[in-house]
Design an enzyme around this catalytic site. Structure first.
Site, mmCIF file in Angstrom:
data_model
loop_
_atom_site.group_PDB
_atom_site.id
_atom_site.type_symbol
_atom_site.label_atom_id
_atom_site.label_comp_id
_atom_site.label_asym_id
_atom_site.label_seq_id
_atom_site.Cartn_x
_atom_site.Cartn_y
_atom_site.Cartn_z
ATOM 1 N N PRO A 184 0.846 -1.203 0.000
ATOM 2 C CA PRO A 184 0.000 0.000 0.000
ATOM 3 C C PRO A 184 0.879 1.251 0.000
ATOM 4 O O PRO A 184 1.597 1.510 0.958
ATOM 5 C CB PRO A 184 -0.799 -0.135 1.303
ATOM 6 C CG PRO A 184 0.021 -1.030 2.177
ATOM 7 C CD PRO A 184 0.775 -1.945 1.269
ATOM 8 N N ASP B 126 6.046 2.399 1.555
ATOM 9 C CA ASP B 126 5.256 1.202 1.825
ATOM 10 C C ASP B 126 4.632 1.383 3.210
ATOM 11 O O ASP B 126 5.325 1.327 4.224
ATOM 12 C CB ASP B 126 6.168 -0.027 1.785
ATOM 13 C CG ASP B 126 5.409 -1.335 1.990
ATOM 14 O OD1 ASP B 126 4.247 -1.291 2.463
ATOM 15 O OD2 ASP B 126 5.988 -2.403 1.723
ATOM 16 N N HIS B 127 3.311 1.597 3.236
ATOM 17 C CA HIS B 127 2.655 1.935 4.495
ATOM 18 C C HIS B 127 2.622 0.755 5.473
ATOM 19 O O HIS B 127 2.306 0.947 6.659
ATOM 20 C CB HIS B 127 1.225 2.429 4.222
ATOM 21 C CG HIS B 127 0.815 3.577 5.091
ATOM 22 N ND1 HIS B 127 1.448 3.879 6.278
ATOM 23 C CD2 HIS B 127 -0.176 4.507 4.955
ATOM 24 C CE1 HIS B 127 0.863 4.931 6.835
ATOM 25 N NE2 HIS B 127 -0.117 5.339 6.050
ATOM 26 N N ARG B 128 2.917 -0.450 5.013
ATOM 27 C CA ARG B 128 3.018 -1.583 5.935
ATOM 28 C C ARG B 128 4.247 -1.438 6.829
ATOM 29 O O ARG B 128 4.271 -1.934 7.955
ATOM 30 C CB ARG B 128 3.134 -2.898 5.154
ATOM 31 C CG ARG B 128 1.959 -3.224 4.251
ATOM 32 C CD ARG B 128 2.249 -4.429 3.382
ATOM 33 N NE ARG B 128 3.439 -4.240 2.551
ATOM 34 C CZ ARG B 128 3.974 -5.179 1.779
ATOM 35 N NH1 ARG B 128 3.427 -6.397 1.739
ATOM 36 N NH2 ARG B 128 5.042 -4.928 1.051
ATOM 37 N N ILE C 187 6.323 1.706 6.926
ATOM 38 C CA ILE C 187 6.672 3.081 7.305
ATOM 39 C C ILE C 187 5.397 3.865 7.598
ATOM 40 O O ILE C 187 4.510 3.983 6.735
ATOM 41 C CB ILE C 187 7.473 3.766 6.185
ATOM 42 C CG1 ILE C 187 8.780 2.994 5.920
ATOM 43 C CG2 ILE C 187 7.779 5.211 6.544
ATOM 44 C CD1 ILE C 187 9.570 3.514 4.736
#
Length: 440
Positions: free
Chosen positions: A238, A412-414, A416
């Protein structure tokens, strides 16, 4: 016994390649270290070395063959003292192993060595393995010899599991100079089932024919890989995008001063060289962004290796400036020039483009004002650099004209959080606007 030469895995992600050119022909005598063929991967053209001595008795895959799967037998070598014609006539191995056979070992490392053969099926088979010593000569692959020399391992105490009892890299795992192993550990009688392969990303179907004049061009291996990896990245990671506007005037002024002092050394810094340094230093100051997401683990890097997007004929490749935060900008400039030249010639080695902890992509030289880049997995961020241009800008509470660029970080929102990504962008902006921190 005849020795099979198999299509090597020249990178961890390589599944198939093109056998571009044979450098030997049937009947040629080869020794360990001789060049056998040139193999094209999705990124570069690599040379394939022999690890065994003998005579090329049969070439099974002609040069120019595309989509040759890793592990495919491409040629046969008659071993020392064997009749080459007999080796050529030998039947091909069975396509599928019997129940009690051990699953084939994984493909060889990116060093270019041949894939490691399967281990013996049982302890009894291990006992019958050919010894590694032949007369006064120890039979070992060049990589195994180098590892043994570095670790101080006595190869005469090791029983090899390679062809003809040759010692290979896997035989040295866990062996130390202080406690050499007498023989390779016997594997279980039956192989453990191989892990299920991850599902391939969805691919586009055939293009409808609307009667428009056209020409279809077959995709290169590089283009297929780019399509697969970017699709995987957008489907699995994401993305969150954060943009800052950065004033470049101080950096451009410093660049001019540095280039004047470096002219006698033949070094000319580019803006991109300085931005590579700035990103690396920013990652060191905000280590929460210098990470990779691994499902149930988070890998935190203690060094900033920056992958730099370089456009080449047929696609894009990302050579790496290792430890960019610890190098001077002149060193980064020199390395980047060398890597870019090798990339355009297709001569990069796997270690020069595989890895990296974050990426930078600069389209400013093409006049692109702002864009968002797709993360290069397994990395967790990429910095997209737009063009520096004259814009109205508030300087010291007054409207002025300044050279400004827009930089957009994809995260990468997973791995960071938005706040950490924002802190990295803020740090990057401060370093570029106050560039003396890059030479301290």
């Amino acid at each position: 016994m005849p020795i099979e030469l198999k299509m090597p895995a020249l990178s961890p992600t390589m599944e198939e390649g093109t056998l571009a050119k044979w450098l030997v022909k049937e009947g040629d005598t080869v020794q360990s270290g001789d060049l056998l063929a040139e193999i094209e991967t999705d990124k570069a053209t690599m040379e394939y070395e022999a690890i065994d001595d003998g005579v090329i008795s049969q070439i099974l895959v002609p040069e120019g063959s595309e989509n040759v799967k890793v592990g495919t037998v491409i040629a046969v070598i008659a071993g020392e003292g064997e009749d080459a014609s007999a080796a050529k006539a030998a039947p091909a191995p069975a396509a599928a192993p019997e129940k009690n056979d051990v699953a084939p070992a994984k493909a060889g490392a990116a060093s270019g060595s041949a894939p490691t053969p399967a281990a013996p099926a049982s302890a009894e088979a291990t006992d019958k393995a050919a010894p590694a010593v032949s007369g006064d000569r120890i039979k070992a692959s060049p990589l195994a010899k180098r590892i043994a020399a570095e670790k101080g391992i006595d190869l005469s105490t090791i029983t090899g599991t390679g062809p003809g009892g040759r010692i290979v890299k896997d035989d040295l795992e866990g062996v130390s100079a202080s406690a050499p192993a007498a023989a390779a550990p016997a594997p279980a009688a039956t192989a453990a089932p191989a892990p299920a392969a991850a599902p391939a990303p969805a691919t586009a179907g055939p293009i409808p024919d609307f009667g428009i004049p056209h020409e279809d061009e077959k995709l290169s291996g590089m283009r297929k890989t780019i399509a697969r990896r970017l699709t995987q990245s957008m489907q699995e990671a994401p993305h969150i995008y954060l943009t800052v506007d950065i004033r470049l005037d101080a950096l451009l002024k410093l660049r001019g001063e540095l280039n004047a002092s470096l002219e006698s050394r033949g070094v000319k810094l580019s803006v991109n060289d300085m931005l590579i340094k700035a990103l690396a230093v920013a990652l060191e100051r905000v280590p929460a962004c210098n990470v990779s997401f691994g499902g149930d683990v988070m890998r935190k890097y203690s060094r900033a290796d920056i992958s730099v997007a370089v456009s080449i004929p047929g696609g894009l490749i990302t050579p790496i400036i290792t430890d960019a935060g610890g190098k001077s900008m002149s060193k980064i400039s020199t390395e980047m020039s060398e890597l870019a030249a090798k990339a355009k010639e297709g001569k990069l080695q796997p270690n020069e483009y595989q890895g990296g902890t974050a990426s930078i992509s600069n389209m400013g030289m093409m006049g692109i004002k702002q864009f968002t880049a797709v993360i290069n997995p397994p990395q967790a961020m990429i910095m997209a650099i737009g063009a520096g241009e004259k814009r109205p800008y508030v300087v010291d509470d007054a409207l002025a004209i300044a050279t400004v660029m827009s930089a957009t970080g994809s995260f990468d929102h997973r791995a960071i959080d938005g706040a950490d990504g924002a802190l990295l962008m803020k740090t990057f902006k401060e370093l570029v606007e106050n560039p003396l921190g890059l030479v301290a």
